[in-house]
Design a protein around this motif. Structure first.
Motif, short mmCIF file in Angstrom:
data_model
loop_
_atom_site.label_atom_id
_atom_site.label_comp_id
_atom_site.label_asym_id
_atom_site.label_seq_id
_atom_site.Cartn_x
_atom_site.Cartn_y
_atom_site.Cartn_z
N ARG A 368 11.53 51.73 14.43
CA ARG A 368 11.01 50.40 14.11
C ARG A 368 12.13 49.50 13.56
O ARG A 368 12.29 48.35 13.98
CB ARG A 368 9.90 50.56 13.08
CG ARG A 368 9.18 49.31 12.65
CD ARG A 368 8.11 49.71 11.64
NE ARG A 368 7.32 48.59 11.17
CZ ARG A 368 6.36 48.68 10.27
NH1 ARG A 368 6.07 49.86 9.76
NH2 ARG A 368 5.67 47.62 9.90
N CYS A 372 14.22 46.13 15.40
CA CYS A 372 14.40 44.82 14.78
C CYS A 372 15.88 44.45 14.68
O CYS A 372 16.25 43.29 14.89
CB CYS A 372 13.76 44.82 13.39
SG CYS A 372 11.95 44.89 13.41
N LEU A 399 11.96 44.98 5.59
CA LEU A 399 11.38 46.20 6.14
C LEU A 399 11.45 47.39 5.19
O LEU A 399 11.14 48.50 5.59
CB LEU A 399 12.06 46.57 7.46
CG LEU A 399 11.52 45.88 8.70
CD1 LEU A 399 12.28 46.32 9.94
CD2 LEU A 399 10.03 46.17 8.89
N SER A 405 2.95 44.98 1.91
CA SER A 405 2.72 44.39 3.22
C SER A 405 3.98 43.78 3.82
O SER A 405 4.64 42.94 3.19
CB SER A 405 1.63 43.33 3.13
OG SER A 405 1.58 42.54 4.28
N VAL A 406 4.33 44.17 5.04
CA VAL A 406 5.46 43.57 5.74
C VAL A 406 5.18 42.11 6.02
O VAL A 406 6.08 41.26 5.90
CB VAL A 406 5.73 44.34 7.05
CG1 VAL A 406 6.75 43.61 7.90
CG2 VAL A 406 6.22 45.75 6.74
N PHE A 407 3.95 41.79 6.36
CA PHE A 407 3.59 40.39 6.64
C PHE A 407 3.86 39.52 5.42
O PHE A 407 4.51 38.46 5.52
CB PHE A 407 2.12 40.29 7.03
CG PHE A 407 1.63 38.88 7.21
CD1 PHE A 407 1.78 38.23 8.42
CD2 PHE A 407 1.03 38.19 6.15
CE1 PHE A 407 1.35 36.92 8.58
CE2 PHE A 407 0.59 36.89 6.31
CZ PHE A 407 0.75 36.26 7.53
N LEU A 497 8.10 40.05 11.86
CA LEU A 497 6.67 39.87 12.11
C LEU A 497 6.28 40.32 13.52
O LEU A 497 5.23 40.95 13.71
CB LEU A 497 6.28 38.41 11.90
CG LEU A 497 6.22 37.93 10.45
CD1 LEU A 497 5.94 36.44 10.40
CD2 LEU A 497 5.15 38.69 9.68
N TYR A 501 6.06 44.35 12.90
CA TYR A 501 4.71 44.32 12.34
C TYR A 501 3.64 44.35 13.43
O TYR A 501 2.83 45.27 13.48
CB TYR A 501 4.55 43.08 11.46
CG TYR A 501 3.17 42.89 10.87
CD1 TYR A 501 2.74 43.68 9.82
CD2 TYR A 501 2.30 41.90 11.35
CE1 TYR A 501 1.48 43.51 9.26
CE2 TYR A 501 1.04 41.72 10.80
CZ TYR A 501 0.63 42.53 9.75
OH TYR A 501 -0.61 42.36 9.22
N TRP A 504 3.65 47.47 15.93
CA TRP A 504 3.57 48.82 15.36
C TRP A 504 2.23 48.99 14.65
O TRP A 504 1.75 48.08 14.00
CB TRP A 504 4.72 49.07 14.37
CG TRP A 504 6.05 48.99 15.05
CD1 TRP A 504 6.77 47.87 15.31
CD2 TRP A 504 6.79 50.08 15.58
NE1 TRP A 504 7.93 48.19 15.96
CE2 TRP A 504 7.97 49.55 16.14
CE3 TRP A 504 6.60 51.47 15.63
CZ2 TRP A 504 8.93 50.34 16.75
CZ3 TRP A 504 7.55 52.25 16.23
CH2 TRP A 504 8.70 51.70 16.78
N ARG A 507 -0.32 48.94 10.29
CA ARG A 507 -0.92 47.83 9.60
C ARG A 507 -1.94 48.34 8.60
O ARG A 507 -2.11 49.53 8.40
CB ARG A 507 -1.54 46.87 10.62
CG ARG A 507 -0.51 46.00 11.30
CD ARG A 507 -1.07 45.28 12.50
NE ARG A 507 -1.17 46.17 13.65
CZ ARG A 507 -1.74 45.82 14.80
NH1 ARG A 507 -2.26 44.64 14.94
NH2 ARG A 507 -1.77 46.65 15.81
N THR A 508 -2.68 47.41 7.97
CA THR A 508 -3.48 47.74 6.80
C THR A 508 -4.35 48.98 6.96
O THR A 508 -4.27 49.89 6.14
CB THR A 508 -4.33 46.52 6.41
OG1 THR A 508 -3.45 45.44 6.12
CG2 THR A 508 -5.18 46.83 5.20
N GLU A 562 -3.56 40.42 2.61
CA GLU A 562 -3.11 40.06 3.95
C GLU A 562 -4.16 39.17 4.60
O GLU A 562 -5.33 39.17 4.22
CB GLU A 562 -2.88 41.32 4.79
CG GLU A 562 -1.71 42.16 4.31
CD GLU A 562 -1.25 43.15 5.35
OE1 GLU A 562 -1.56 42.95 6.54
OE2 GLU A 562 -0.59 44.13 4.98
#
Length: 656
Positions: A368, A372, A399, A405-407, A497, A501, A504, A507-508, A562
């Motif tokens: 990942r 990026c 990252l 949260s990445v967002f 993002l 994000y 992949w 997520r939550t 989020e």
């Protein structure tokens, strides 16, 4: 949506509606200022910059200042051995990354830009894989990639490897200034952390029958986690005894919270008095920002427990635990019949490699990050960016896997960078004096310990002026050099993002559900141990369960911050998280009934709860939040009734 009991959202009443996700994302924490780490950071950054200005070797001073910043990012109030290990690992990774980056810059004319970015992509893969192994690996992996990108783009040194060598020069003051006062027992970080444990225990006892009880329990769990993280294996025996007694008192208090049974004010006051005795501070003082528990006007020895009349098994368990704690704090041998005995403590949880370096999770995260970095390289090659290294450096920061949260990090980083650039541009429009810029860099790095704990966006707003001041000291000039960093940060955030994000599945729901499975499994092991025997390993099974529940709750809270649909998905797991936390209290009450109430374990009751836990874990693995509702009796729990029987009924209602 299923009813929320209030345990998962302690700041709100049961009737209150959850705050919007954007409000949660923007709300900063309010950490207690850590003045000593701030002073060490300022000296670590300011001293090498001043030396560089005075001797004419400013570039080396800038790199030494980076070493101070990297040490500051990993500076904690903890025993010297753990602190040296943490900072040493981070600096080792930083020096290795700087060596790789400086080598690439030195040979770029011969290697060519595509090959340089290929190497940085490989470094990104290694960084991501290391980052996924745990908190210490996360810090080392991030700094490996950050230093590699900085070394490949910043002003070169002569010889080329000198940049890596001088990182430790700036880190040395941060290391040494944190050692001078720790030889005194009262300054031992473990003792200070144990003081906060007893203060939090007093807070919980004061709120057993109030809506704030769940929040107090969660605060106590956090304090216990912090203390456990400071264990080194050669801890003072009196601290270990006091900690083990606090664990037993916590179990009893959780049972009382579940049963809604308060205790007298003179008993509520005991943990706060024991905390003052541990800290050797005047009565009425507080530590770590905790409010002292209500105290009674008592004249006896502060390390004594007043006589009272515990009427339930959980109250008798609390009385025994507090008396053991008082003996431990006072240095008395205590009653052999009630001593809390445990097996040797396992290694502190955050320091264990939960995910091995070559595991699927580590390799996946490495891929990942590498993706990026590769995309960032293509953008830097195709766009006329003045400082292309800022893009992959921002990718590395955003990252970092253990910051939530990445967002939110990507958005907060962009907003914070804009604010930081605006401040820097205003400063540079007034002056470009190098001594002023050095002072600004030292001030910014001194603020990092506070802003890192307060909010990621605020941290970015502080670290941006520091970085731009260092770049300015490295040879650039003019206000116009600051604003392109906004574009670089926006590009890096967009890359994260889209490629780190959206593409992949981490997520939550995919973060929350594994935590819930781990919490259910840990609680299962704790229940089995509590019903079979009071063996020495049970204490650590209980700690593992409470820690897993805290981690699950933290993931849910991060998910609530989020944007939809992630926030709605996180909210759907709130009832399950609250149910597991309440079940932990029921198990604690049941353990007290077995030991102090003369109850015999009923295999059918235990099997009923275990089956419900298995169903909840299966629902989490299948990404199916339970949709039932739970209800509690309006009054205290009847101690004659099995705690597990009521808890099983509540959990089955949720899973219906």
């Amino acid at each position: 949506m299923a009813e929320v009991t209030g345990d998962a959202l302690p700041q709100q009443s049961n009737a209150a509606r959850p705050d919007p996700w954007w409000a949660r994302a923007a709300r900063p924490a309010r950490p207690v200022p850590a003045w000593a780490p701030a002073a060490r950071a300022a000296v670590g950054m300011g001293a090498p910059l001043a030396a560089g200005l005075a001797t004419g070797h400013l570039v080396l001073g800038v790199y030494a200042g980076l070493g101070a910043m990297h040490a500051t990012l990993n500076d904690r109030i903890e025993p010297a051995r753990l602190r040296l290990s943490r900072i040493g690992a981070a600096l080792g990774a930083s020096a290795l990354g700087m060596l790789v980056g400086a080598g690439l810059a030195h040979e770029q004319g011969r290697l060519g830009t595509p090959l340089v970015w290929l190497v940085l992509t490989v470094v990104g893969f290694v960084s991501g894989a290391v980052s996924a192994t745990g908190p210490r690996g996360s810090a080392a992996g991030m700094l490996l990639l950050v230093s590699a990108t900085l070394g490949s783009g910043m002003a070169p040194t002569r010889p080329w490897w000198a940049a890596a060598a001088v990182l430790g020069v700036g880190a040395l003051p941060v290391l040494l200034l944190g050692l001078h006062h720790r030889r005194q027992p009262r300054h031992d970080p473990r003792r200070r952390a144990l003081v906060t444990v007893y203060q939090a225990l007093g807070e919980l006892l004061a709120r057993l029958d109030t809506p704030q009880g769940a929040a107090a329990r969660q605060a106590l769990t956090a304090r216990l986690n912090q203390f456990q993280d400071l264990l080194t294996g050669d801890d003072p025996p009196e601290l270990r005894r006091a900690f083990e007694a606090a664990l037993a008192a916590t179990e009893a208090a959780n049972g009382l919270l579940w049963a809604r049974r308060p205790v007298p004010a003179e008993v509520v006051a005991v943990p706060a008095r024991l905390a003052r005795e541990l800290a050797r501070t005047p009565a009425g003082s507080t530590a770590a920002g905790l409010t002292a528990a209500p105290t009674a006007d008592l004249t006896e020895d502060p390390a004594e427990v007043p006589d009272w009349f515990p009427a339930t098994p959980a109250q008798r368990a609390l009385d025994e635990a507090l008396r053991t704690a008082a003996d431990a704090v006072a240095g008395r041998p205590g009653d052999p019949a009630r001593l809390v005995r445990t097996a040797p403590a396992p290694p502190p949880d955050p320091w264990r490699l939960r995910v091995r370096l070559l595991s699927r999770g580590s390799l996946r995260y490495g891929a990942r990050v590498a993706l990026c970095i590769a995309v960032a390289g293509l953008l830097c090659a195709g766009l006329p960016l003045e400082r292309g290294y800022w893009v992959p450096m921002t990718v590395a920061f955003v990252l970092k896997p253990d910051l939530g949260s990445v967002f939110l990090r990507a958005v907060s980083r962009s907003v914070g960078t804009v604010a930081g650039v605006a401040v820097t541009a205003a400063l540079l429009s007034l002056t470009t004096d190098r001594w002023v810029l050095a002072a600004v860099a030292a001030l910014c790095v001194a603020l990092l310990p506070y802003t890192a704990a307060a909010h990621y966006g605020l941290n970015a707003a502080v670290i941006t002026p520091m970085a731009l001041a260092l770049v300015q000291l490295g040879g650039q000039s003019g206000v116009g050099q600051a604003w392109p960093r906004v574009l670089d940060t926006a590009l890096a955030s967009a890359v994260v993002l889209v490629f780190g994000y959206l593409l992949w599945p981490e997520r939550t729901p995919h973060r929350i559900e594994p935590r819930l499975v781990a919490a259910a499994d840990s609680l299962r092991a704790y229940l089995v141990s509590a019903t079979r025997s009071r063996d020495q390993a049970q204490v650590w099974l209980r700690r593992a369960a409470y820690r897993a529940l805290a981690e699950a709750r933290q993931e849910v809270r991060q998910g609530l911050a989020e944007p939809p649909p992630a926030a709605r998905r996180a909210a759907s797991w709130l009832p399950a998280t609250a149910a597991l936390e309440r079940l932990s209290g029921a198990v604690a009450a049941y353990a007290a009934q077995l030991r102090y109430g003369g109850r015999t374990s009923d295999p059918a009751e235990v099997a009923r709860v275990l089956a419900a836990l298995d169903r909840l874990a299966a629902a989490a693995r299948a990404h199916r939040p339970p949709t039932g509702t739970t209800s509690r009796p309006p009054g205290p729990h009847d101690p004659a009734r099995s705690a597990l029987d009521q808890a099983a009924a509540e959990l089955e209602q949720l899973l219906a």
